[in-house]
Design an enzyme around this catalytic site. Structure first.
Site, PDB file in Angstrom:
ATOM      1  N   LYS A  53      21.273  17.285  -1.030  1.00  0.00           N
ATOM      2  CA  LYS A  53      21.410  17.908   0.292  1.00  0.00           C
ATOM      3  C   LYS A  53      20.385  19.015   0.515  1.00  0.00           C
ATOM      4  CE  LYS A  53      26.019  16.408   1.353  1.00  0.00           C
ATOM      5  NZ  LYS A  53      26.302  15.608   0.144  1.00  0.00           N
TER       6      LYS A  53
HETATM    7  C1  PLP Z   1      26.679  14.222   0.112  1.00  0.00           C
HETATM    8  C2  PLP Z   1      26.514  13.487  -1.159  1.00  0.00           C
HETATM    9  C3  PLP Z   1      26.491  12.078  -1.214  1.00  0.00           C
HETATM   10  C4  PLP Z   1      26.728  11.202  -0.005  1.00  0.00           C
HETATM   11  O1  PLP Z   1      25.680  11.251   0.926  1.00  0.00           O
HETATM   12  P1  PLP Z   1      25.902  10.744   2.434  1.00  0.00           P
HETATM   13  O2  PLP Z   1      24.650  11.089   3.146  1.00  0.00           O
HETATM   14  O3  PLP Z   1      27.085  11.526   2.946  1.00  0.00           O
HETATM   15  O4  PLP Z   1      26.180   9.295   2.394  1.00  0.00           O
HETATM   16  C5  PLP Z   1      26.275  11.476  -2.440  1.00  0.00           C
HETATM   17  N1  PLP Z   1      26.112  12.197  -3.568  1.00  0.00           N
HETATM   18  C6  PLP Z   1      26.120  13.552  -3.552  1.00  0.00           C
HETATM   19  C7  PLP Z   1      25.948  14.287  -4.833  1.00  0.00           C
HETATM   20  C8  PLP Z   1      26.312  14.254  -2.367  1.00  0.00           C
HETATM   21  O5  PLP Z   1      26.333  15.599  -2.369  1.00  0.00           O
END
Ligand code: PLP
Length: 464
Positions: free
Chosen positions: A112
């Site tokens: 993120k």
């Molecule tokens: C947010 C997240 C996901 C999922 O990603 P999306 O864009 O919501 O599909 C997967 N793995 C981790 C570690 C995350 O923080």
């Protein structure tokens, strides 16, 4: 570039306005009015360039005509300067034909950061230009909170209030949020669950007076700019493995469908991709959709990959828009059915369209643990439970083309699950080592919207 709403009842807007508005006024999600195209010559030109430069080329068409266009390359350079690895998003070979794209070298060790580090800078720039301020409020069950805090810290035009359920996030996750010594960051521990936090957030945004007086804003993944910032690493990885001459498959651990939708955007821009594999944990609404055509809510079952524990995938509407032939009336109908009866089914032709690009697999807890153990045994590499869901799905579907699994979190973020599976406790990277010594800043509050509003009001009054 102009942006349209999936629900078709909102006027087109430019990038700068889209950036600061979450959902479109008609309840839809913003999408670019057309997909920019990158031809083979442009891809050859991008191949091998430093990540920040490649990212600036991929994102440039999405901001043309906006105030963000000119400073974008500088914002990108600064955002990815916070990453520990010189390649920003390095590609590591795990097995024959299987690569891991490591997206977790940012400040909070999850992918993120790739989007939020840029988003914080874009927000600050646009707010400064308009001479306005934004009060970011967010709720987190773990990962998003720290990434949002690192994105907003010390930004002149932003105050950020991040709610987490008291005692229900891991110690590492809590300290990643509460030890940030920036005066514009305000942590709140709510006496309740993550659902209570989300309900409080909804109530805050639902109170129009409060929302307007304090210029509330959100940083959740429905913001198109977040998805946009995730497109370049698909280009980077595919080009490194021989695109556009060779096609690769991407396997994406998925929750809200933001990350894998960025992969779909890369396909729409012309990147030759063999398949996009949607990998879910036991919360499998997406995997069920891609196999049956039925999209139906279920209760959330907590897992060892908590950032993928979702009931509905907020970004899925963006794909659905294409599946129904960009017909906003049909899309509104399906979304209304989802609200009223908890699910809907698409027609055979629409499901077939999804199948042109996507495959999907759901991975249960046992297989996730076994995959963490197997990868460690085979390669000595410790992977986190979210990434393990991706590796398991990639191995199960075993496509012929080379596969890139997106490594979405560092193993050290989920030390208990990793240790339980392998007997090895992943070491916290040096940049996080201080979090166990630094003092914590956090206000505990009752689960009550009036109390929360009073707290936000008083805190803002004391700020310059
Ligand atoms: C947010 C997240 C996901 C999922 O990603 P999306 O864009 O919501 O599909 C997967 N793995 C981790 C570690 C995350 O923080």
């Amino acid at each position: 570039m102009r942006y349209i709403s999936t629900r078709g009842e909102t006027a087109q807007i430019g990038f700068d306005d889209m950036l600061l508005s979450g959902l479109a006024p008609d309840g839809g999600l913003y999408l670019p009015a057309s997909w920019p195209s990158v031809d083979a010559a442009a891809m050859d030109d991008m191949a091998g360039r430093p990540y920040a430069e490649l990212a600036a080329s991929v994102m440039a068409p999405y901001v043309t005509g906006s105030a963000a266009a000119e400073p974008l390359p500088a914002h990108i350079k600064s955002a990815y300067g916070t990453f520990e690895h010189p390649a920003v998003v390095p590609l590591r070979q795990l097995d024959a034909g299987l690569w891991l794209l490591e997206l977790f070298h940012g400040p909070t060790l999850a992918f993120k950061d790739v989007a939020l580090q840029l988003l914080g800078r874009l927000f600050d720039f646009e707010l400064g230009r308009r001479g306005t301020r934004l009060t970011v409020v967010g709720a987190t069950s773990g990962d998003t909170g720290s990434a949002a805090i690192e994105a907003c810290r010390d930004r002149a035009a932003i105050e950020a209030f991040i709610l987490h359920p008291e005692g229900r996030v891991s110690e590492v996750q809590r300290r990643q949020m509460t030890t940030v010594a920036a005066a514009n960051i305000h942590n709140i521990a709510i006496e309740g669950t993550f659902d209570d936090c989300q309900a409080l957030l909804k109530a805050l945004f639902g109170d129009r007076d409060f929302r307007q007086t304090h210029h509330l804003g959100a940083v959740n993944s429905i913001n198109w700019a977040r998805v946009m910032a995730q497109i370049p690493y698909y280009f980077q990885a595919a080009l490194a493995l021989g695109a556009p001459q060779r096609r690769v498959t991407f396997c994406v651990p998925s929750g809200n469908f933001g990350d894998v939708f960025a992969g779909y955007a890369a396909v729409r821009m012309g990147l030759p991709v063999e398949r996009l594999i949607v990998a879910t944990n036991q919360n499998d609404i997406l995997a069920r959709f891609f196999t049956s055509g039925e999209y139906r809510k279920d209760r959330v079952r907590p897992s060892i990959s908590p950032s993928m524990d979702i009931q509905v995938a907020s970004n899925f509407e963006r794909l659905l828009f294409d599946l129904v032939g960009q017909d906003p009336d049909r899309l509104r109908g399906l979304m209304a059915t989802l609200d009223q009866s908890g699910g809907f089914a698409v027609e055979a032709g629409e499901l077939a369209r999804a199948g042109e690009n996507f495959s999907a697999a759901a991975v249960d807890e046992e297989e996730t643990r076994a995959t963490i153990a197997a990868v460690h045994q085979e390669s000595g590499q410790l992977i986190d439970p979210h990434t393990a869901v991706g590796v398991a799905a990639a191995r199960r579907l075993a496509p012929a083309a080379p596969v890139v699994v997106l490594g979405t979190a560092h193993a050290a973020k989920f030390p208990d699950a990793v240790e339980a599976a392998t007997g090895m406790r992943p070491a916290l990277p040096p940049r996080l080592a201080g979090i166990f010594e630094r003092p914590e800043r956090c206000t505990p509050l009752r689960n009550d919207v009036r109390t929360l509003q009073e707290h936000i009001r008083e805190t803002l009054e004391q700020r310059p």
